[in-house]
Design a protein around this motif. Structure first.
Motif, PDB file in Angstrom:
ATOM      1  N   UNK A  26      52.026  69.120  41.118  1.00  0.00           N
ATOM      2  CA  UNK A  26      53.204  69.541  41.864  1.00  0.00           C
ATOM      3  C   UNK A  26      54.268  68.446  41.902  1.00  0.00           C
ATOM      4  N   UNK A  27      53.823  67.211  42.086  1.00  0.00           N
ATOM      5  CA  UNK A  27      54.780  66.101  42.137  1.00  0.00           C
ATOM      6  C   UNK A  27      55.538  65.982  40.808  1.00  0.00           C
ATOM      7  N   UNK A  28      54.801  66.062  39.711  1.00  0.00           N
ATOM      8  CA  UNK A  28      55.451  65.928  38.397  1.00  0.00           C
ATOM      9  C   UNK A  28      56.371  67.109  38.106  1.00  0.00           C
ATOM     10  N   UNK A  29      55.930  68.295  38.514  1.00  0.00           N
ATOM     11  CA  UNK A  29      56.748  69.496  38.315  1.00  0.00           C
ATOM     12  C   UNK A  29      58.069  69.388  39.071  1.00  0.00           C
ATOM     13  N   UNK A  30      57.969  69.040  40.359  1.00  0.00           N
ATOM     14  CA  UNK A  30      59.162  68.968  41.202  1.00  0.00           C
ATOM     15  C   UNK A  30      60.124  67.904  40.678  1.00  0.00           C
ATOM     16  N   UNK A  31      59.593  66.752  40.316  1.00  0.00           N
ATOM     17  CA  UNK A  31      60.450  65.674  39.796  1.00  0.00           C
ATOM     18  C   UNK A  31      61.167  66.112  38.529  1.00  0.00           C
ATOM     19  N   UNK A  32      60.414  66.712  37.625  1.00  0.00           N
ATOM     20  CA  UNK A  32      61.009  67.130  36.348  1.00  0.00           C
ATOM     21  C   UNK A  32      62.141  68.130  36.562  1.00  0.00           C
ATOM     22  N   UNK A  33      61.880  69.166  37.377  1.00  0.00           N
ATOM     23  CA  UNK A  33      62.878  70.228  37.529  1.00  0.00           C
ATOM     24  C   UNK A  33      64.076  69.752  38.340  1.00  0.00           C
ATOM     25  N   UNK A 106      54.118  69.154  32.627  1.00  0.00           N
ATOM     26  CA  UNK A 106      55.285  69.819  33.222  1.00  0.00           C
ATOM     27  C   UNK A 106      56.590  69.264  32.651  1.00  0.00           C
ATOM     28  N   UNK A 107      56.550  68.035  32.144  1.00  0.00           N
ATOM     29  CA  UNK A 107      57.758  67.404  31.588  1.00  0.00           C
ATOM     30  C   UNK A 107      58.300  68.170  30.386  1.00  0.00           C
TER      31      UNK A 107
END
Ligand code: UDP
Ligand code: MG
Length: 249
Positions: A26-33, A106-107
């Motif tokens: 979730x952290x990586x997803x949110x940061x990427x988007x 997710x990136x």
């Protein structure tokens, strides 16, 4: 949400016993988007997890109730049904799917969105250097060849769930849910312009693959009986032959 606040992207993620991966995912997803500047929402479907996945998901939802939405199944219905449950609830113009186990980084999502914006209906990831065991890759190879034949759209990687869809395609799939549960194949029966682009693939760092040999066979059986009349024709042919042999005797 007001219509004006509708997100541009809806990300759908099936979750089955992924407690070790969820927070990082979730952290990586949110940061990427966020960095890419999109408005987005994510819909997690808990597919009957028996570990702490639901507890963690609830926490994520409480921290960000507008953007993190949850569906919970009472028991395990399988990855594709879990994705469908998310599909029925998407509000975005572009719908993305990926696995929860961080094998699909997710990136890579912004790359898929950019490709879709070039005018495609579906953009599918293709795991060029797939980090799975030979025993997991070999059945996938067979599935890819059979699926390409049955669906009539040649693809290198039908098993990759790192994908992007235009909303209309998802709506069409929702309207005919009972035909089959194999989403990439179903999408191709509606999409006009489909493209595959290479995406990164990582090893599963935590938890184990949920696909044993029997499960893959079942998925493929669904696929063949759901998308082709060939199995019925073969059985009919066999029946006629047996009848002829009987008559001859
Ligand atoms: N999954 C699910 N229900 C299942 C099996 C899998 O929701 O019954 C989810 C799982 O949590 C993961 C994704 O589907 O997010 C892909 O599963 P997995 O990584 O086990 O498959 P593989 O990578 O081996 O194809
Ligand atoms: Mg996996």
């Amino acid at each position: 949400m007001e219509a004006s606040q509708q997100p541009y992207l809806s990300v759908v993620i099936p979750v089955f016993n992924e407690e070790e991966n969820l927070l990082e995912l979730h952290a990586r997803l949110a940061t990427t988007l966020d960095q890419a500047g999109y408005t987005w929402e994510v819909i997690y479907t808990d597919d009957g997890s028996r570990d702490r996945s639901w507890e963690l998901l609830t926490r994520l939802h409480e921290q960000d109730p507008d953007r993190v939405r949850l569906v919970r199944f009472n028991r395990n219905f399988g990855q594709h049904m879990a994705v469908f449950a998310g599909f029925e609830r998407v509000r975005g113009e572009v719908v993305l799917t990926l696995d929860a186990d961080l094998q699909n980084p997710p990136e890579e999502l912004p790359k898929l969105v950019a490709k879709l914006e070039e005018g495609y209906d579906v953009v599918s990831g293709w795991r060029q250097s797939r980090q799975d065991s030979v025993l997991r890759k070999l059945p996938s190879y067979v599935v890819n060849r059979i699926t390409s034949r049955v669906v009539g759209v040649d693809m290198k990687d039908y098993g990759c769930m790192l994908r992007a869809y235009r909303r209309e395609i998802v709506d069409a799939m929702n309207a005919c849910q009972e035909t089959s549960s194999f989403i990439p194949a179903l999408a191709n029966t509606f999409a006009r312009d489909v493209v595959e682009i290479p995406v990164d693939h990582s090893e599963r760092l935590a938890g184990t693959s949920k696909y044993g040999f029997m499960r893959l066979i079942r998925l493929n059986f669904d696929l063949m009986t759901g998308f082709s009349v060939l199995p019925i024709q073969l059985v009919s042919l066999l029946g006629s032959l047996v009848a002829l042999v009987g008559l001859a005797f």
